[in-house]
Design a protein around this motif. Structure first.
Motif, PDB file in Angstrom:
ATOM      1  N   LEU A  66       2.741   1.545   3.707  1.00 55.94           N
ATOM      2  CA  LEU A  66       2.612   0.437   4.704  1.00 55.94           C
ATOM      3  C   LEU A  66       3.401  -0.651   5.255  1.00 55.94           C
ATOM      4  CD1 LEU A  66       0.290   0.775   6.816  1.00 55.94           C
ATOM      5  CD2 LEU A  66      -0.734  -0.953   5.577  1.00 55.94           C
ATOM      6  N   GLU A  67       4.044  -0.513   6.394  1.00 59.50           N
ATOM      7  CA  GLU A  67       4.926  -1.171   6.536  1.00 59.50           C
ATOM      8  C   GLU A  67       4.041  -3.126   6.340  1.00 59.50           C
ATOM      9  OE1 GLU A  67       7.896  -2.508   7.291  1.00 59.50           O
ATOM     10  OE2 GLU A  67       8.736  -0.491   8.929  1.00 59.50           O
ATOM     11  N   GLN A  68       4.814  -4.235   5.360  1.00 55.01           N
ATOM     12  CA  GLN A  68       3.926  -5.663   5.185  1.00 55.01           C
ATOM     13  C   GLN A  68       3.259  -6.278   7.004  1.00 55.01           C
ATOM     14  OE1 GLN A  68       6.480  -7.446   3.416  1.00 55.01           O
ATOM     15  NE2 GLN A  68       5.266  -7.722   1.777  1.00 55.01           N
ATOM     16  N   ASP A  69       3.710  -5.881   8.182  1.00 47.86           N
ATOM     17  CA  ASP A  69       2.989  -6.632   9.205  1.00 47.86           C
ATOM     18  C   ASP A  69       1.916  -4.950   9.328  1.00 47.86           C
ATOM     19  OD1 ASP A  69       4.436  -4.473  10.609  1.00 47.86           O
ATOM     20  OD2 ASP A  69       5.632  -6.109  12.128  1.00 47.86           O
ATOM     21  N   TYR A  70       1.588  -4.608   9.015  1.00 48.01           N
ATOM     22  CA  TYR A  70       0.598  -3.174   8.961  1.00 48.01           C
ATOM     23  C   TYR A  70       1.001  -2.420  10.508  1.00 48.01           C
ATOM     24  CZ  TYR A  70      -2.574  -4.494   6.050  1.00 48.01           C
ATOM     25  OH  TYR A  70      -3.349  -4.403   4.322  1.00 48.01           O
ATOM     26  N   SER A  71       2.108  -2.549  11.160  1.00 52.40           N
ATOM     27  CA  SER A  71       2.471  -1.972  12.149  1.00 52.40           C
ATOM     28  C   SER A  71       3.071  -0.209  11.801  1.00 52.40           C
ATOM     29  CB  SER A  71       4.097  -2.110  12.557  1.00 52.40           C
ATOM     30  OG  SER A  71       4.974  -2.104  11.766  1.00 52.40           O
ATOM     31  N   LYS A  72       2.829   0.217  10.811  1.00 49.79           N
ATOM     32  CA  LYS A  72       3.462   1.505  10.460  1.00 49.79           C
ATOM     33  C   LYS A  72       3.453   1.883   9.731  1.00 49.79           C
ATOM     34  CE  LYS A  72       8.410   2.289  11.256  1.00 49.79           C
ATOM     35  NZ  LYS A  72       8.889   2.428  11.630  1.00 49.79           N
ATOM     36  N   TRP A  73       3.482   2.996   8.780  1.00 48.81           N
ATOM     37  CA  TRP A  73       3.463   3.971   7.303  1.00 48.81           C
ATOM     38  C   TRP A  73       4.715   4.446   7.961  1.00 48.81           C
ATOM     39  CZ3 TRP A  73      -0.129   3.459   2.978  1.00 48.81           C
ATOM     40  CH2 TRP A  73      -0.651   3.451   3.562  1.00 48.81           C
ATOM     41  N   LEU A 107       1.136  -1.382   0.029  1.00 48.22           N
ATOM     42  CA  LEU A 107       0.155  -0.165   0.036  1.00 48.22           C
ATOM     43  C   LEU A 107       1.054   1.664  -0.125  1.00 48.22           C
ATOM     44  CD1 LEU A 107      -2.604  -0.795   2.634  1.00 48.22           C
ATOM     45  CD2 LEU A 107      -3.087  -0.598  -0.503  1.00 48.22           C
ATOM     46  N   HIS A 108       0.399   2.645  -0.235  1.00 44.28           N
ATOM     47  CA  HIS A 108       1.130   3.658  -0.585  1.00 44.28           C
ATOM     48  C   HIS A 108       0.474   5.012  -0.882  1.00 44.28           C
ATOM     49  CE1 HIS A 108       4.383   0.891  -2.562  1.00 44.28           C
ATOM     50  NE2 HIS A 108       5.004   1.218  -2.041  1.00 44.28           N
ATOM     51  N   LEU A 109       1.044   5.458   0.285  1.00 51.80           N
ATOM     52  CA  LEU A 109       0.199   7.061   0.299  1.00 51.80           C
ATOM     53  C   LEU A 109       0.424   7.992  -0.321  1.00 51.80           C
ATOM     54  CD1 LEU A 109      -3.094   8.154   1.671  1.00 51.80           C
ATOM     55  CD2 LEU A 109      -1.778   8.532   3.187  1.00 51.80           C
ATOM     56  N   ILE A 110       0.096   9.196  -0.788  1.00 52.99           N
ATOM     57  CA  ILE A 110       1.526  10.408  -1.679  1.00 52.99           C
ATOM     58  C   ILE A 110       0.934  11.178  -0.906  1.00 52.99           C
ATOM     59  CG2 ILE A 110       2.052  11.790  -2.826  1.00 52.99           C
ATOM     60  CD1 ILE A 110       2.203   8.787  -5.082  1.00 52.99           C
ATOM     61  N   GLU A 111       1.771  11.699   0.408  1.00 55.68           N
ATOM     62  CA  GLU A 111       0.894  13.237   0.479  1.00 55.68           C
ATOM     63  C   GLU A 111       2.011  14.411   0.148  1.00 55.68           C
ATOM     64  OE1 GLU A 111       0.083  13.234   5.296  1.00 55.68           O
ATOM     65  OE2 GLU A 111      -0.915  11.671   5.102  1.00 55.68           O
ATOM     66  N   GLN A 112       0.909  15.671   0.158  1.00 58.74           N
ATOM     67  CA  GLN A 112       1.562  17.052  -0.447  1.00 58.74           C
ATOM     68  C   GLN A 112       2.520  17.802   1.005  1.00 58.74           C
ATOM     69  OE1 GLN A 112      -0.586  19.683  -2.040  1.00 58.74           O
ATOM     70  NE2 GLN A 112       1.341  20.925  -3.401  1.00 58.74           N
TER      71      GLN A 112
END
Length: 401
Positions: free
Chosen positions: A288-295, A270-275
């Motif tokens: 997103l870390e594959q273990d869903y721990s953090k971005w 998963l990728h999120l792009i913020e300005q």
């Protein structure tokens, strides 16, 4: 044996080797594979085999061939463009012709969701107000009508329909319908190709009607992921039919929202792009870390160079001509860690380009006339109106619908 006889013998040997044929077919564009069904009954049998089609879908899911651009105007939805990422894809242009013929009998074509090659569409007929929900494969030009969920039209509102389709796990897809009731409670109904609509019986209260991008949920790892400018991110577990809070990116102190430019999946992540709120030409690409721990911030992209090449990106204050903003948006992101092709697809005034963030190569994908694609923002400035939520990846798939 003569050279011609030897060549014929080798061709016949290849044509009769099923394993070798599958390996060849799986590397070809979908339009070519579909044409090869007409060569012989044997080839049609191989290509029509559900196991081959599932494998073809899985292998192509990581390599989008283009992007569809839809736009709303006069309360109806329209397909504006199919942008191809390669010259090879442009030559076939089958999906573009397919979908344009497919939609010509409808006055509105609203994309509800897209997942691994399949589009979920809400259609309005030309001659009446009948609403049709349809799952459509633009590559094969095949579709299936989906019955409308059993809801109270006076009290309930369909907020979004999200496809859940993972060709690596199954050849079947599901549709998750988010329904908001009169009291603002959100409930869920799931449609399966093996049955029909089934309500989960669970209801949750979610803040605000438009706080979440429900129509642009991203299906990955068995869940539909949802982001918000203001609120914690959510994920909907499709099999267990439950909504959970997932890790979110932080909101900078002194600001009340994230400046989201893109949310999607690439290479199974998963990728999120913020300005950047302090420097508008900086983009933070989160993964997103594959273990869903953090971005975490995987890339920081500086677009200053683009503003010099495309000065039309800059918004100037009318009197002083000071730069007070920038007109650009991200349509797609592809993280090519292995092959080096880490690419943004950007929409600028009059241009849609690809931008390799590692070597900074730029390629013009489409020249877009500015007329008719402008609207006024809150401050009265003309801005380009394609956003990441207008874009839907085109992935070649032979998936049955």
């Amino acid at each position: 044996m003569t050279d011609s006889e030897s060549s014929c013998w080798q061709a016949e040997k290849i044509a009769s080797n099923d394993d070798l044929l599958r390996e060849i077919f799986i590397r070809l564009p979908a339009i070519s594979v579909l044409c090869f069904r007409c060569v012989s009954h044997h080839w049609r049998f191989l290509i029509s085999d559900p196991d081959f089609q599932q494998l073809y879908c899985y292998r192509n899911a990581a390599s989008p061939a283009g992007v569809f651009l839809f736009r709303k105007s006069d309360k109806t939805y329209h397909l504006d463009h199919l942008i191809h990422f390669s010259e090879t894809a442009k030559k076939g242009d089958g999906p573009s012709n397919n979908i344009r013929k497919f939609i010509e009998n409808f006055r509105s074509v609203e994309p509800m969701h897209y997942c691994n090659g399949l589009l979920c569409l809400k259609l309005l007929r030309l001659d009446n107000d009948e609403v049709i929900y349809r799952v459509y494969n633009p590559c094969t030009n095949r579709y299936t009508n989906i019955p409308k969920p059993d809801i109270d039209d006076d009290a309930d509102e369909i907020v979004a329909m999200n496809l859940a389709y993972d060709p690596s796990k199954s050849r079947n897809y599901k549709i998750v319908c988010f329904v908001r009731g009169r009291l603002g409670l959100l409930r869920f109904a799931t449609f399966s190709t093996e049955s029909t609509w089934k309500e989960s019986g669970k209801q949750v209260r979610v803040k605000g009607k438009y706080h979440y991008y429900f129509g642009k949920g991203v299906f990955l790892n068995g869940a539909i992921h949802l982001v918000s400018k203001h609120e914690p991110f959510l994920s909907f577990d499709v099999d267990n039919e439950c909504l959970k809070v997932m890790p979110s990116t932080s909101i900078r102190e002194g600001y009340n929202r994230r400046k989201i430019k893109y949310f999607g999946e690439s290479n199974g992540k998963l990728h999120l792009i913020e300005q950047n709120v302090l420097q508008q030409t900086l983009l933070n690409v989160f993964e997103l870390e594959q273990d869903y721990s953090k971005w975490f911030v995987k890339y920081v992209v500086n677009l200053d160079d683009l503003t010099r090449l495309f000065p039309i990106m800059m918004i100037n204050e009318p009197e002083s001509l000071d730069v007070i903003g920038y007109q650009f948006d991200v349509l797609c992101f592809f993280d090519g860690e292995k092959d080096g092709e880490t690419m943004l697809v950007l929409t600028l005034p009059e241009n849609i380009i690809s931008y390799n963030i590692k070597n900074r190569n730029i390629k013009e994908l489409l020249k877009v006339p500015l007329e008719g694609l402008l609207h006024l923002n809150m401050n009265g400035f003309l801005v380009y109106n394609y956003k990441w939520y207008h874009a839907y990846k085109y992935i070649e798939t032979l998936a049955l619908v």
